[in-house]
Design a protein around this motif. Structure first.
Motif, mmCIF file in Angstrom:
data_model
loop_
_atom_site.group_PDB
_atom_site.id
_atom_site.type_symbol
_atom_site.label_atom_id
_atom_site.label_comp_id
_atom_site.label_asym_id
_atom_site.label_seq_id
_atom_site.Cartn_x
_atom_site.Cartn_y
_atom_site.Cartn_z
ATOM 1 N N GLY A 150 36.039 41.332 41.065
ATOM 2 C CA GLY A 150 37.425 41.660 41.375
ATOM 3 C C GLY A 150 37.548 42.785 42.384
ATOM 4 O O GLY A 150 38.369 42.724 43.308
ATOM 5 N N LEU A 151 36.745 43.833 42.222
ATOM 6 C CA LEU A 151 36.801 44.940 43.166
ATOM 7 C C LEU A 151 36.387 44.515 44.570
ATOM 8 O O LEU A 151 36.989 44.948 45.573
ATOM 9 N N ILE A 152 35.379 43.671 44.647
ATOM 10 C CA ILE A 152 34.930 43.204 45.968
ATOM 11 C C ILE A 152 35.996 42.336 46.616
ATOM 12 O O ILE A 152 36.253 42.434 47.829
ATOM 13 N N ARG A 153 36.656 41.513 45.821
ATOM 14 C CA ARG A 153 37.751 40.698 46.370
ATOM 15 C C ARG A 153 38.891 41.567 46.881
ATOM 16 O O ARG A 153 39.603 41.193 47.822
ATOM 17 N N ASP B 163 45.552 46.238 42.472
ATOM 18 C CA ASP B 163 45.415 47.427 41.634
ATOM 19 C C ASP B 163 43.974 47.537 41.132
ATOM 20 O O ASP B 163 43.654 47.087 40.027
ATOM 21 N N PRO B 164 43.074 48.148 41.900
ATOM 22 C CA PRO B 164 41.678 48.254 41.466
ATOM 23 C C PRO B 164 41.473 49.153 40.260
ATOM 24 O O PRO B 164 40.462 49.060 39.570
ATOM 25 N N VAL C 189 29.995 50.597 44.684
ATOM 26 C CA VAL C 189 29.426 49.294 44.316
ATOM 27 C C VAL C 189 27.905 49.317 44.406
ATOM 28 O O VAL C 189 27.208 48.703 43.584
ATOM 29 N N ASP C 190 27.366 50.042 45.387
ATOM 30 C CA ASP C 190 25.911 50.033 45.566
ATOM 31 C C ASP C 190 25.158 50.649 44.386
ATOM 32 O O ASP C 190 23.945 50.460 44.256
ATOM 33 N N THR D 32 25.825 39.978 42.281
ATOM 34 C CA THR D 32 27.209 40.232 42.688
ATOM 35 C C THR D 32 27.282 41.448 43.602
ATOM 36 O O THR D 32 28.018 41.454 44.601
ATOM 37 N N THR D 33 26.511 42.480 43.269
ATOM 38 C CA THR D 33 26.492 43.676 44.106
ATOM 39 C C THR D 33 25.940 43.373 45.491
ATOM 40 O O THR D 33 26.474 43.847 46.514
ATOM 41 N N GLN D 34 24.875 42.602 45.546
ATOM 42 C CA GLN D 34 24.288 42.233 46.841
ATOM 43 C C GLN D 34 25.296 41.462 47.687
ATOM 44 O O GLN D 34 25.423 41.701 48.908
#
Length: 447
Positions: free
Chosen positions: A212-215, A190-191, A222-223, A236-238
């Motif tokens: 969490g969103l990347i997982r 649930d993002p 995200v960028d 984390t973004t990279q």
């Protein structure tokens, strides 16, 4: 708690003839009168005051009643526990927060369990808005303790966790609430639970939300955080973009052509994940009128492994830039000449320039460190003077035995002259140690 301890000692020895410790002595039924009696050194007095109906009238007494719940006298503890629910019922958010702060500090005391169970149960059974209002009035260790107790019992649901994470609460509690939300969102796929956290003021919360969103494989938007002001968020973004099959350095290069209105985070990001060939994109920003941008450019060049002479920026008017240049030159081992640094250290330069020159002089070797210490011994700048004084003393006590570096004869003569000129202010053992080390050091071999 300090008040209670101080009054206990004061009344125990009857300082100034006080009668507060004497059982049945009249007590003024005021906040101060009841507080003095409740914190006296006599257990009978404690029990007597806890029976006063007026105890529930004065909210500033309520935290003192909590202290009596861990009293060494069982009868006093029983009375305090009995009166505690009435006090909590009469408390507003601010008073109950003060009681929770004291409860947190008493949690390791003997007999504290009944009191802790009572106050935490009341906190858990409060309405959601009341809980948030109480936590907002706590700070430091107490708010983290109370928040963790609520999280452990699953009392805080997703809306409350999100409100704490993006509100004005303790940073570590916000991070803990964000982690709890992530622990719920990832198993449930649930993002939407995490997206509101991306707007949080706390960089820790933004980092947890992005992770969490990347997982969950949610890479949309995200960028946008590639240019975040926080290094952890950018990292984390990279990482997330790499997992999505994209190259963050390429995005940074695009953002620098043409230069953005605020290039600092873009330069920082390129320095973190770029290549040595990206040096040409960063160099123009060394002459940017904004000090933060110039400092970011120097740091980025350091991370990119640039082979440039940046010593001219040692006289930059911004301290942040000179500090960055010192780090760059020290890491690259491209130190300016000793004479140049001495001139900057001794001249009428701004203090941040002198400090930068001193830092680099020390990098030239142990004998130049001694020269710096002797020269700055009576410097007008207090920090530099203390640094020279303490540095010499520490070095002579703990590091002198490991010195075997050769010394140039001209520098040897300069140091000996400085020691003689400081003979009246140097400590005797420091002066003797320096004279012996400098006099017995082997000369530099020339070929």
């Amino acid at each position: 708690m300090e008040f209670d301890q101080a009054l206990r000692s004061w009344t125990r020895f009857r300082c100034h003839g006080t009668d507060l410790a004497r059982d049945s002595a009249p007590v003024p039924e005021t906040t101060l009168g009841l507080a003095l009696a409740m914190a006296s050194g006599d257990g009978y007095r404690h029990a007597e005051v806890l029976r006063y109906p007026s105890v529930t009238v004065y909210p500033r007494l309520f935290p003192l009643v909590l202290i009596r719940t861990v009293d060494h006298v069982p009868q006093v503890r029983t009375l305090a526990i009995e009166v505690l629910p009435r006090l909590i019922a009469a408390s507003d958010h601010e008073t109950f927060a003060a009681m929770l702060t004291v409860a947190c500090r008493l949690q390791d005391r003997m007999h504290a369990d009944p009191m802790l169970e009572l106050v935490l149960t009341v906190l858990r059974e409060s309405a959601d808005d009341d809980i948030l209002a109480i936590l907002a009035r706590l700070e430091g260790r107490s708010v983290r303790w109370a928040g963790q107790a609520l999280i452990a019992k699953r009392r805080l649901q997703a809306p409350q966790l999100a409100m704490i994470a993006i509100g004005r609460f303790d940073d570590r509690l916000q991070e803990r609430c964000a982690e709890e939300l992530a622990d719920q969102a990832v198993p449930q796929s649930d993002p939407d639970l995490l997206r509101p956290l991306l707007k949080a003021r706390s960089a820790r919360v933004r980092t947890v939300a992005l992770t969490g969103l990347i997982r969950l494989g949610q890479f949309d938007g995200v960028d946008e955080f590639l240019t975040d002001r926080n290094a952890a968020v950018r990292a984390t973004t990279q990482w997330g973009l790499r997992r999505a099959g994209m190259e963050p350095a390429a995005r940074y290069r695009e953002l620098l052509q043409p230069p953005p209105p605020s290039p600092k985070p873009v330069i920082q990001g390129l320095g973190e994940c770029g290549q040595k060939t990206d040096v040409v994109l960063v160099v123009p920003f060394l002459d940017d009128p904004r000090p933060q941008t110039r400092a970011a450019a120097v740091n980025a060049l350091k991370h990119l492994g640039a082979e440039l002479d940046l010593s001219r920026f040692l006289i930059d008017p911004a301290p942040s830039v000179t500090r960055a240049v010192v780090a760059y030159l020290s890491e690259r081992r491209t130190l300016p000449p000793v004479e140049t640094l001495r001139e900057l250290a001794r001249g009428n330069q701004p203090i941040h320039i002198r400090r930068s020159a001193v830092s680099l002089l020390r990098e030239h070797g142990v004998w130049h460190r001694i020269w710096v210490g002797l020269t700055l011994y009576d410097d007008p700048d207090t920090n530099l003077s203390l640094d020279g004084l303490s540095g010499l003393g520490y070095w002579c006590r703990y590091q002198a035995a490991s010195i075997n570096a050769p010394i140039d004869n001209q520098l040897r003569s300069e140091l000996q002259a400085l020691i003689r000129s400081r003979s009246n202010v140097l400590y005797f053992d420091t002066r003797q140690t320096l004279q012996w080390l400098i006099g017995t050091a082997r000369p530099t071999t020339t070929y």
